[in-house]
Enzyme design. Structure first.
Site, PDB file in Angstrom:
ATOM      1  N   SER A  28      11.722 -30.432  23.411  1.00 56.12           N
ATOM      2  CA  SER A  28      12.365 -29.131  23.188  1.00 56.12           C
ATOM      3  C   SER A  28      11.432 -27.942  23.408  1.00 56.12           C
ATOM      4  O   SER A  28      11.887 -26.803  23.481  1.00 56.12           O
ATOM      5  CB  SER A  28      13.004 -29.057  21.794  1.00 56.12           C
ATOM      6  OG  SER A  28      12.061 -28.768  20.804  1.00 56.12           O
ATOM      7  N   THR A  82      11.778 -35.653  19.710  1.00 54.13           N
ATOM      8  CA  THR A  82      11.087 -36.817  19.154  1.00 54.13           C
ATOM      9  C   THR A  82      12.081 -37.859  18.681  1.00 54.13           C
ATOM     10  O   THR A  82      11.820 -39.065  18.739  1.00 54.13           O
ATOM     11  CB  THR A  82      10.177 -36.367  17.987  1.00 54.13           C
ATOM     12  OG1 THR A  82       9.125 -35.570  18.531  1.00 54.13           O
ATOM     13  CG2 THR A  82       9.574 -37.533  17.241  1.00 54.13           C
ATOM     14  N   THR A 131      12.319 -30.995  17.220  1.00 55.47           N
ATOM     15  CA  THR A 131      12.078 -30.105  16.081  1.00 55.47           C
ATOM     16  C   THR A 131      11.436 -28.774  16.495  1.00 55.47           C
ATOM     17  O   THR A 131      11.577 -27.775  15.799  1.00 55.47           O
ATOM     18  CB  THR A 131      11.137 -30.769  15.047  1.00 55.47           C
ATOM     19  OG1 THR A 131       9.892 -31.071  15.695  1.00 55.47           O
ATOM     20  CG2 THR A 131      11.741 -32.028  14.459  1.00 55.47           C
ATOM     21  N   ASP A 132      10.719 -28.786  17.638  1.00 58.34           N
ATOM     22  CA  ASP A 132       9.856 -27.634  17.932  1.00 58.34           C
ATOM     23  C   ASP A 132      10.605 -26.330  18.186  1.00 58.34           C
ATOM     24  O   ASP A 132      10.100 -25.250  17.859  1.00 58.34           O
ATOM     25  CB  ASP A 132       8.920 -27.959  19.096  1.00 58.34           C
ATOM     26  CG  ASP A 132       7.790 -28.891  18.669  1.00 58.34           C
ATOM     27  OD1 ASP A 132       7.567 -29.008  17.443  1.00 58.34           O
ATOM     28  OD2 ASP A 132       7.149 -29.501  19.535  1.00 58.34           O
TER      29      ASP A 132
END
Ligand code: SIN
Length: 312
Positions: free
Chosen positions: A54, A8, A87-88
């Site tokens: 990700s 992101t 972030t995932d």
């Protein structure tokens, strides 16, 4: 050196007011930092390793990233690394790198919860904070920085779907904080662990063991594990267990069949905090102590890889 992998933080939406309808992994890392004030005295270079969402991180991306990180860490001209990441799966990449790098210098993963096109973008500040940590005296090993908080690779976990401060180190607490360009509250930097398999020795990914995750839950049955055994598609299995590593009786019967079929089985707890504690009488099944199921999967995969490496 800042290595870009997407996320992101590199996401682009059609409108600056759109924080949700964006595509991750669109902006190059060199553009992300183009107008960023750098910490005093820092010289920064960038490199794009990949530019993806990700959730799609693969063994191939990890291998390329780890090998490049180790080359850079071995370069005396490099003080530390920053990796921009989605972030995932940030916690998985951070843990993987912590298990394959000889990291006497800091490797700092950072991210954003709002895309690069957003009026509320949090990426630039997170990158600045990560650079502060990467140049901090005494910092080493794999760390993550988000929303002014420093986490270590073993503990960090994404705990929120939307908040800018989306990560937690659980009951271990954060390593420290970054405030106005300074690190605060670090009593001791985490010691880098000895690598399980060194990055430069990671074989081609078609030789990596395949490890899956199955969750124990109310109403669980044996069918998923039995399908995996029948398909001969996994070398290892992590069972995301309830509480202190307990497993539904139906699942446990299938775990026995998996073990007999030569599949390595490891328990990890579904609980966000705490660790699986061994019972006095000895464990029937090995457990991953405080590792979350996704990190236990990486740990087991590397253990199996190491065992293959050592096999005559
Ligand atoms: C990703 O993980 O690449 C998308 C989500 C995010 O970075 O917050």
């Amino acid at each position: 050196m800042i290595l870009g992998t997407g996320g992101t933080i590199a996401g682009r939406a059609a409108r600056a007011g759109d924080n949700l309808g964006y595509v991750a992994g669109q902006v190059n890392v060199s553009d992300l930092i183009a107008e960023l004030p750098l910490p005093a005295g820092a010289m920064v270079d960038t490199e794009q390793v990949c530019n993806i969402d990700s959730k799609d991180m693969s063994d191939g991306h990890w291998r390329a990233l780890a090998r490049r990180c180790q080359q850079l860490l071995d370069d005396p001209a490099v003080r530390g690394l920053v990796i921009t990441h989605g972030t995932d799966t940030l916690e998985e990449t951070a843990f993987f790198l912590s298990q394959v790098l000889v990291a006497a210098k800091p490797v700092v993963l950072t991210c954003a919860m709002r895309p690069a096109t957003s009026l509320e973008r949090d990426g630039p500040k997170n990158v600045q904070d990560a650079l502060v940590v990467a140049s901090a005296e005494g910092a080493s090993g794999v760390l993550a920085v988000c929303a002014g908080t420093i986490h270590c690779a073993r503990q960090v976990r994404k705990v929120h779907t939307y908040r800018l401060d989306a990560f937690s180190s659980g009951e271990a607490g954060p390593v420290g904080f970054v405030e106005e360009g300074h690190v605060r509250g670090v009593t001791a930097w985490p010691q880098a662990e000895a690598p399980k398999v060194r990055a430069e020795r990671l074989p081609a990914v078609d030789q990596w063991p395949s490890v899956g995750i199955v969750m124990s839950h109310a109403g669980a049955d044996a069918s998923l594990i039995d399908l995996l055994i029948g398909a001969q598609c996994v070398d290892g299995l992590v069972v995301a267990s309830t509480g202190n590593g307990t497993v539904h009786a139906h699942l446990e019967a299938a775990m026995e069949r998996a073990r007999s079929a030569g599949i390595a089985v490891l328990r990890a707890t579904r609980c966000a905090d705490g660790a699986v504690l061994s019972s006095g009488g000895g464990d029937r099944w090995p457990h991953a102590f405080d590792l979350s199921p996704v990190k236990a999967r990486i740990s087991l995969m590397l253990d199996l890889l190491k065992a293959r490496e050592l096999a005559p």
